[in-house]
Write an enzyme that holds these catalytic residues in place. Structure first.
Site, PDB file in Angstrom:
ATOM      1  N   GLU A 171       0.794  -1.480  -0.157  1.00  0.00           N
ATOM      2  CA  GLU A 171      -0.183   0.058   0.031  1.00  0.00           C
ATOM      3  C   GLU A 171       0.761   1.475   0.097  1.00  0.00           C
ATOM      4  O   GLU A 171       0.664   2.219   0.778  1.00  0.00           O
ATOM      5  CB  GLU A 171      -0.869   0.078   1.206  1.00  0.00           C
ATOM      6  CG  GLU A 171      -1.930  -1.154   0.957  1.00  0.00           C
ATOM      7  CD  GLU A 171      -3.064  -0.921   2.141  1.00  0.00           C
ATOM      8  OE1 GLU A 171      -2.966  -0.116   3.056  1.00  0.00           O
ATOM      9  OE2 GLU A 171      -4.091  -1.828   2.096  1.00  0.00           O
ATOM     10  N   GLU A 302      -5.710  -8.512  -0.004  1.00  0.00           N
ATOM     11  CA  GLU A 302      -6.313  -8.203   1.276  1.00  0.00           C
ATOM     12  C   GLU A 302      -7.889  -7.676   0.948  1.00  0.00           C
ATOM     13  O   GLU A 302      -7.990  -7.047   0.165  1.00  0.00           O
ATOM     14  CB  GLU A 302      -5.556  -6.954   1.815  1.00  0.00           C
ATOM     15  CG  GLU A 302      -4.323  -7.026   2.650  1.00  0.00           C
ATOM     16  CD  GLU A 302      -3.748  -5.705   3.211  1.00  0.00           C
ATOM     17  OE1 GLU A 302      -4.800  -5.201   3.865  1.00  0.00           O
ATOM     18  OE2 GLU A 302      -2.601  -5.592   3.309  1.00  0.00           O
TER      19      GLU A 302
HETATM   20  O1  AHR Z   1      -6.187  -4.643   8.026  1.00  0.00           O
HETATM   21  C1  AHR Z   1      -4.848  -4.686   7.812  1.00  0.00           C
HETATM   22  C2  AHR Z   1      -4.260  -3.301   7.163  1.00  0.00           C
HETATM   23  O2  AHR Z   1      -5.071  -2.803   6.387  1.00  0.00           O
HETATM   24  C3  AHR Z   1      -2.816  -3.730   6.419  1.00  0.00           C
HETATM   25  O3  AHR Z   1      -1.938  -3.473   7.280  1.00  0.00           O
HETATM   26  C4  AHR Z   1      -2.770  -2.645   5.370  1.00  0.00           C
HETATM   27  O4  AHR Z   1      -2.261  -3.040   4.357  1.00  0.00           O
HETATM   28  C5  AHR Z   1      -4.471  -2.381   5.210  1.00  0.00           C
HETATM   29  O5  AHR Z   1      -4.492  -0.962   5.187  1.00  0.00           O
END
Ligand code: AHR
Length: 507
Positions: A171, A302
């Site tokens: 990210e 994610e």
């Molecule tokens: O909830 C996990 C987090 O959310 C991670 O560290 C990140 O990549 C995302 O913003």
């Protein structure tokens, strides 16, 4: 009666590693989640035995580690060597003290015990760069008589860990990220890092950071620009998306909005379909512009429904809880539809990681020194993991006469959301009933069915699994379901607000 039409001739393979999960040094995921030496169920390594049992029963094979935002400022070498010598560090991403008592070696040992065979590691491309990524790769995968591989040997592991998948940071488009970068800066760094890592170990595959959400001003130009820089040297573009019922989806500005009414909330999985198709289009445009023969695959590494924490934060303590929360049936049905969006696009999405496995918007919840139990989303993922193997194909399908509904945000939302797979010995229809009313479903298969079962998660829309009632929402077998043995046409009844797994076996 709704008819499910299977396009039997239109099929594609899905990868057994498609549905993975994620362990990050965040909140209580690691400490008191998977690692708690003083817990009554602790193994000799200090792993929570109750959590290991739940993870084994889940059947997850793919697991991303050790972050997440955590990785953008972490130092992997602090996590190896004798435990008493490991430094205490500030986990600035999540405002906690990191003791490093669970590090790389503990992760691989835990993964082995949990049945995880496909780890994905993230390197730090925030505060660090090419050199560090090479050192970590040599430590983990190195097979020669060289500095970092020898350090691994001195730390007790002779053979390489053989990690195939590597995330090139995390990210780095986000304003919340330590060492955020422009797409040009990141794309160039990622390209050179991936190139060098593959020179060291040509067996690896690398994952480029895509947009951290579709609700950020730089989406999807970030994806286009980083792919233009790194297309030839990477194997996947990453996607991330969390959907919350109240929080603004613009992660630039953490504002809340009016809570979605239920029909809208249950339809929000459409954002996943849209985002995947947009990223496919961007990647294919770059492919054409570069006259490349390579098709870029997607790692949706994610994804989840999201709620803020049910626990008070304890900044700068050793395990500051972040996003420890319960999910109810509404969250579970949306989660099911999100998973179906991924499965429907399994020809391009070859990896995905539900985030996170334990205690942070989790599948599994734990109390320190106490119980472990599962959110109902656990049972959705389990029912997918148990059927997807090397021989599984998605069979494309539609509900031509299915009922639809409209909301302020979405038009023509199918009440039944479904994807069908062929496991080689059975067709499995996964179906969410987004409505309150029972739905009758009729399916005509290209083969004669010889047996089957229906399993369902259903209940009141706000039911959840608590420590006192951990099994309120689980997958249970429907007793009065039966198949027409020897027939191609089959029927099932989907209860209102339900996740269904309909298995029809054939010879
Ligand atoms: O909830 C996990 C987090 O959310 C991670 O560290 C990140 O990549 C995302 O913003």
């Amino acid at each position: 009666m709704t008819h499910l039409k299977l396009y039997d001739e239109k099929r594609f393979d899905v990868y057994p590693e498609l549905f993975g999960s994620f362990l990050e040094h965040m909140g209580t995921v690691i400490y008191t989640g998977v690692y708690e030496p003083g817990h009554p169920t602790a193994t000799k390594e200090g792993f929570r035995g109750d959590v290991l049992e739940l993870v084994k029963a889940l059947g997850v094979k793919t697991l991303r580690y050790p972050g997440g935002n955590y990785t953008s400022s972490y130092h992997w070498e602090d996590t190896v060597g004798p435990k008493p010598d490991r430094p205490r560090c500030m986990n600035i991403a999540w405002q906690s003290i990191e003791t490093n008592q669970f590090g790389l070696h503990e992760f691989f040992q835990w993964a082995k015990e949990a049945g995880v065979t496909n780890p994905i590691l993230t390197v730090n491309l925030g505060t660090r760069g090419i050199d560090d990524a090479l050192h970590e790769l040599e430590y983990v995968n190195g097979r020669y008589d060289t500095k970092w591989a020898n350090l691994r040997r001195r730390n007790g592991r002779d053979t390489p860990f053989e990690v195939k998948y590597w995330c090139l940071g995390n990210e780095l488009d986000g304003p919340w990220q330590v060492a955020r970068k422009t797409p040009e800066e990141y794309g160039r760094l990622a390209n050179e890092t991936s190139k060098a890592m593959k020179m060291l170990d040509p067996s690896i595959q690398t994952i480029l950071v895509g947009s951290s959400t579709p609700n950020i001003a730089t989406y999807p130009s970030w994806d286009f620009k980083v792919l233009m820089e790194a297309y030839d040297n990477v194997d996947f573009i990453a996607m991330h998306n969390y959907i919350d019922r109240e929080q603004s989806q613009n992660l630039d500005k953490q504002i809340t909005r009016a809570s979605d009414e239920l029909p809208t909330y249950l339809a929000r999985s459409r954002e996943f379909d849209k985002q995947i198709e947009e990223i496919e289009a961007i990647a294919d445009a770059v492919k054409a512009l570069k006259h490349s023969d390579k098709t870029m695959n997607i790692s949706f590494d994610e994804w989840n429904v999201h709620h803020f924490s049910g626990k008070e934060p304890r900044p700068w303590e050793e395990h500051n809880p972040v996003d420890w929360c319960y999910f109810d049936l509404a969250d579970t049905l949306l989660f099911g539809s999100m998973a179906l969006a991924i499965l429907r696009h399994g020809d391009r999405v070859h990896l995905s990681c539900q985030a996170l496995l334990v205690n942070t918007i989790p599948l599994i919840l734990t109390d320190e020194d106490g119980a472990a139990w599962a959110n109902p989303t656990y049972y959705v993922l389990q029912s997918l993991l148990h059927n997807i193997t090397d021989t599984t194909e998605v069979v494309e399908s539609v509900l031509p006469d299915g009922d639809v509904y409209n909301t302020n945000l979405y038009a023509d939302v199918p009440i039944i959301d479904q994807v069908t797979i062929d496991t080689g010995s059975a067709y499995v229809v996964y179906a969410v009933n987004r409505g309150l009313a029972t739905q009758n479903l009729e399916v005509e298969f290209p083969v004669k069915v010889i047996g089957g079962k229906q399993e369902t998660i259903t209940g009141n829309i706000d039911d959840m699994n608590t420590r006192e009632h951990p099994k309120t929402l689980t997958l249970h077998k429907v007793d009065d379901f039966s198949v027409n043995v020897g027939e191609m046409k089959q029927a099932a009844i989907l209860p209102g607000y339900s996740w269904n797994v309909l298995t029809f076996s054939y010879e």
